[in-house]
Design an enzyme around this catalytic site. Structure first.
Site, short mmCIF file in Angstrom:
data_model
loop_
_atom_site.label_atom_id
_atom_site.label_comp_id
_atom_site.label_asym_id
_atom_site.label_seq_id
_atom_site.Cartn_x
_atom_site.Cartn_y
_atom_site.Cartn_z
N GLU A 244 2.11 -0.18 -5.51
CA GLU A 244 0.85 0.81 -5.32
C GLU A 244 1.79 1.75 -5.72
O GLU A 244 2.77 1.95 -4.80
CB GLU A 244 0.18 1.02 -4.71
N ASP B 251 0.62 -0.83 0.39
CA ASP B 251 -0.08 0.18 0.03
C ASP B 251 1.23 1.23 0.35
O ASP B 251 2.07 0.98 0.69
CB ASP B 251 -0.84 0.05 1.18
#
Length: 405
Positions: free
Chosen positions: A388, A352
């Site tokens: 990401e 993330d």
């Protein structure tokens, strides 16, 4: 109450490690003046049953060995040091703290003003000092036994060009599934149930990417509005599976249930990828609670504003950013990744806000320490890695700019 038979123990491995006869405790804190181990008899305990100072410090790791302790033992720490927010230090020994290496959650936090290191409502805000004890409401860790019968389990080892990933939420995928037995819905066991596996197989899925299953915190402001943090991007424990997704009633059974899920998915030829949030923690900004890292060593774990270390550099939009420029934070993350691969048998990770992990002094650096250390690691370099490619800092959008692998 002081424990008499405490031994010096060892500074490695970090966390709580049971050897069959007792437990070695080791906690990194660069600026602490004293570290106390707190043992709890039950999750309902309003205070610890025993408190003892860890007797040894080796290279800024505080450690001690307690003979006779067993898996399932609940514990936390109290860390003594300066409370000087304007200098970046937020030690408050009145707060019981969760071990960053906790492998199971023995009790989630129970929101209360006592969880904050400063006085809620005080005009001085976080410059004030709260001397109320948080033992009754703080999150607690549990000592684990890593033993598990994996049988002949092994990763399906799919090549990238054969990989079909299904992104899923443990509860969202199973809670309303009419063919999943009711008592398994919303759980790891439900995700590993025959109806779900048959559905994934029928779709041609080769890997399931689980939205965060690291232990996370339900934000207080959401709960007060009758809401919840459904998605889980608010990590507090980087080694512990989230207990809310377990049908188990004990911390050890939660870990076992997660392993059983992985084993069942592997048997069906399905890999397990975890969506992991190493860029920030659930402690938020300077007005957040003192639950773990902030009270263990705020300066060592977080990126602070250089000329005003009372405040946090926030590349995540979540109040803080873990400091990837320090060796012990890098070790924490690598130890966590390695644990999930070696002990929990997962097959890869989706990072993330990965750009935040790549920032050295400020800019995103594709040659940064985080990538270097992953590339040289014989375990992590061999699993599936997905970035990401953005964060909230300047130059944070980095699609296509991550290094090979």
């Amino acid at each position: 109450m002081t424990m008499r038979n405490l031994l010096p123990g060892a500074p490695y491995p970090l966390g709580a490690n049971w050897d069959g006869e007792g437990v070695n405790f080791a906690l990194f804190s660069e600026h602490a003046q004293k570290v106390e181990l707190c043992l709890f008899d039950s999750p309902d305990g309003g205070s610890e049953s025993e408190t003892v100072a860890l007797p040894e410090g080796t290279h800024r790791v505080w450690h001690g060995y307690v003979p006779g302790l067993s898996p399932g033992q609940l514990y936390g720490f109290r860390v003594h040091g300066p409370y000087e927010p304007e200098k970046g230090h937020r030690f408050n020994p009145r707060k019981v703290l969760l071990d960053p290496y906790a492998k199971a959650i023995g009790r989630p936090l129970r929101w209360a003003d006592e969880l904050f290191g400063y006085g809620i409502g005080d005009p001085a805000e976080d410059l004030s000092f709260d001397d109320r004890d948080s033992a009754a409401s703080a999150p607690l860790a549990a000592v684990v036994d890593s033993k598990f019968d994996w049988g002949n389990d092994r990763s399906p080892g799919r090549r990238w060009r054969e990989t079909v990933i299904y992104e899923a939420h443990v509860k969202g995928l199973t809670q309303l599934h009419p063919k999943v037995p009711e008592h398994l819905r919303g759980t790891y066991a439900g995700l590993a149930s025959k109806p779900v596996i048959e559905h994934l197989t029928r779709l041609g899925v080769t890997a399931i990417e689980l939205m965060p299953v690291h232990h996370f915190v339900q934000d207080r402001h959401l709960l007060e509005r009758g809401l919840s943090n459904y998605w889980g991007y608010n990590t507090l424990g980087f080694f512990a599976p989230e207990p809310r997704y377990s049908r188990a009633t004990s911390p050890l059974d939660t870990v076992r249930e997660f392993k059983e899920m992985v084993k069942a998915l592997h048997a069906a030829g399905i890999e397990v990828i975890l969506d992991v949030v190493y860029n920030h923690t659930a402690e938020g900004n300077q007005l957040g609670p003192t639950l773990s890292f902030r009270g263990i060593d705020n300066w060592a774990y977080y990126r602070l504003v250089g000329d005003n270390p009372r405040h946090y550099i926030d590349y995540t939009g979540c109040g803080n950013t873990l400091d990837m420029t320090t060796p012990k934070v890098l070790q924490l993350i690598m130890d966590s990744l390695r644990y999930w691969v070696i002990e929990m048998h997962v097959d890869g990770f989706r990072f993330d806000l990965a750009a935040a992990l790549a920032r050295e002094f400020h800019e995103v650096d594709r040659l940064g320490a985080f990538f270097d250390i992953i590339h040289q690691d014989p375990t992590i370099s061999q699993v599936k890695l997905i970035a990401e490619p953005w964060d909230l800092g300047e130059g944070g959008y980095q699609v296509g700019n991550f290094p090979v692998g």
